[in-house]
Design an enzyme around this catalytic site. Sequence first.
Site, mmCIF file in Angstrom:
data_model
loop_
_atom_site.group_PDB
_atom_site.id
_atom_site.type_symbol
_atom_site.label_atom_id
_atom_site.label_comp_id
_atom_site.label_asym_id
_atom_site.label_seq_id
_atom_site.Cartn_x
_atom_site.Cartn_y
_atom_site.Cartn_z
ATOM 1 C CE LYS A 11 -68.779 -55.061 -31.523
ATOM 2 N NZ LYS A 11 -68.045 -55.341 -32.792
ATOM 3 C CE1 TYR A 51 -68.276 -50.203 -34.943
ATOM 4 C CE2 TYR A 51 -70.615 -50.731 -34.749
ATOM 5 C CZ TYR A 51 -69.299 -50.924 -34.351
ATOM 6 O OH TYR A 51 -69.004 -51.832 -33.369
ATOM 7 C CG PHE A 59 -67.107 -54.903 -42.489
ATOM 8 C CD1 PHE A 59 -67.397 -54.060 -41.425
ATOM 9 C CD2 PHE A 59 -65.789 -54.961 -42.947
ATOM 10 C CE1 PHE A 59 -66.413 -53.275 -40.828
ATOM 11 C CE2 PHE A 59 -64.791 -54.184 -42.362
ATOM 12 C CZ PHE A 59 -65.115 -53.334 -41.298
ATOM 13 C CB THR A 93 -60.826 -57.221 -35.193
ATOM 14 O OG1 THR A 93 -60.235 -55.961 -34.846
ATOM 15 C CG2 THR A 93 -62.203 -56.994 -35.794
ATOM 16 N NE ARG A 104 -63.508 -57.696 -30.318
ATOM 17 C CZ ARG A 104 -63.103 -56.602 -30.952
ATOM 18 N NH1 ARG A 104 -61.816 -56.432 -31.215
ATOM 19 N NH2 ARG A 104 -63.971 -55.684 -31.317
ATOM 20 C CG ASN A 114 -65.970 -58.470 -32.864
ATOM 21 O OD1 ASN A 114 -67.000 -57.879 -32.523
ATOM 22 N ND2 ASN A 114 -64.996 -57.872 -33.512
ATOM 23 C CG HIS A 117 -67.051 -50.642 -29.931
ATOM 24 N ND1 HIS A 117 -66.494 -50.460 -31.176
ATOM 25 C CD2 HIS A 117 -66.892 -49.477 -29.249
ATOM 26 C CE1 HIS A 117 -66.028 -49.218 -31.243
ATOM 27 N NE2 HIS A 117 -66.261 -48.597 -30.098
ATOM 28 C CD GLU A 128 -66.042 -45.303 -30.389
ATOM 29 O OE1 GLU A 128 -65.656 -45.699 -31.501
ATOM 30 O OE2 GLU A 128 -65.736 -45.883 -29.315
HETATM 31 P P1 ADP Z 1 -62.391 -53.288 -33.813
HETATM 32 O O1 ADP Z 1 -63.814 -53.510 -33.305
HETATM 33 O O2 ADP Z 1 -61.450 -54.357 -33.332
HETATM 34 O O3 ADP Z 1 -61.895 -51.880 -33.531
HETATM 35 P P2 ADP Z 1 -62.826 -52.454 -36.576
HETATM 36 O O4 ADP Z 1 -62.965 -51.060 -36.039
HETATM 37 O O5 ADP Z 1 -61.863 -52.680 -37.690
HETATM 38 O O6 ADP Z 1 -62.443 -53.483 -35.407
HETATM 39 O O7 ADP Z 1 -64.230 -52.966 -37.089
HETATM 40 C C1 ADP Z 1 -65.426 -52.644 -36.393
HETATM 41 C C2 ADP Z 1 -66.277 -53.884 -36.300
HETATM 42 O O8 ADP Z 1 -66.673 -54.281 -37.621
HETATM 43 C C3 ADP Z 1 -65.587 -55.135 -35.748
HETATM 44 O O9 ADP Z 1 -65.555 -55.167 -34.324
HETATM 45 C C4 ADP Z 1 -66.443 -56.244 -36.307
HETATM 46 O O10 ADP Z 1 -67.669 -56.411 -35.591
HETATM 47 C C5 ADP Z 1 -66.753 -55.699 -37.700
HETATM 48 N N1 ADP Z 1 -65.761 -56.151 -38.694
HETATM 49 C C6 ADP Z 1 -64.459 -55.782 -38.794
HETATM 50 N N2 ADP Z 1 -63.846 -56.375 -39.831
HETATM 51 C C7 ADP Z 1 -64.813 -57.147 -40.426
HETATM 52 C C8 ADP Z 1 -64.828 -58.026 -41.569
HETATM 53 N N3 ADP Z 1 -63.733 -58.218 -42.319
HETATM 54 N N4 ADP Z 1 -65.995 -58.655 -41.862
HETATM 55 C C9 ADP Z 1 -67.113 -58.454 -41.127
HETATM 56 N N5 ADP Z 1 -67.165 -57.637 -40.039
HETATM 57 C C10 ADP Z 1 -66.041 -56.996 -39.694
HETATM 58 MG MG MG Z 2 -62.633 -50.051 -34.242
#
Ligand code: ADP
Ligand code: MG
Length: 141
Positions: A11, A51, A59, A93, A104, A114, A117, A128
């Site tokens: 990212k 996304y 968010f 996450t 992370r 973070n 992805h 994807e």
């Molecule tokens: P992951 O990337 O671990 O699969 P998610 O699919 O739930 O997590 O979320 C996608 C991305 O959205 C996360 O990697 C992070 O960058 C962002 N994100 C997730 N939860 C939050 C939150 N509560 N506040 C802000 N950004 C978030």
């Molecule tokens: Mg995800």
Amino acid sequence: MVGERTLAIIKPDAVKKSVIGDIIRRYEAAGLKPIAIRMTQLSKSAAEGFYAVHRQRPFFDSLTTFMSSGPVVILVLSGDDAIKRHRELMGATDPAKADPGTIRALHGTNIEFNAVHGSDSPETARFEIGYFFSDTELGVR
Ligand code: ADP
Ligand code: MG
């Protein structure tokens, strides 16, 4: 699954921190082989399409603004149980909750910024990978 494929994105926060090489080294050390790789900057609409499953989340706008804020490195990784093993290597996450030694935990800043992805299921991996790479780019492997 043998020779499974998953999509990884380094990212914009991680690219700014100059840890592209460190992250790819960790993929390779874990036996996750890059089979396609591209550095690019996503448009806001490309990030929104990627996304789309998160469209209703609070968010979503902030996340897609972040993901289009600077260059990213997009990779297809291949290896046995690649989806699950990549998620383990990434960590939770929220970097504050990620296991020590995960990408992370090492390179993430907060739950949004973070560092990486990773696809979370075979269905999302298929979507994807196809979102960013053509069959021609993936070649005959
Ligand atoms: P992951 O990337 O671990 O699969 P998610 O699919 O739930 O997590 O979320 C996608 C991305 O959205 C996360 O990697 C992070 O960058 C962002 N994100 C997730 N939860 C939050 C939150 N509560 N506040 C802000 N950004 C978030
Ligand atoms: Mg995800």
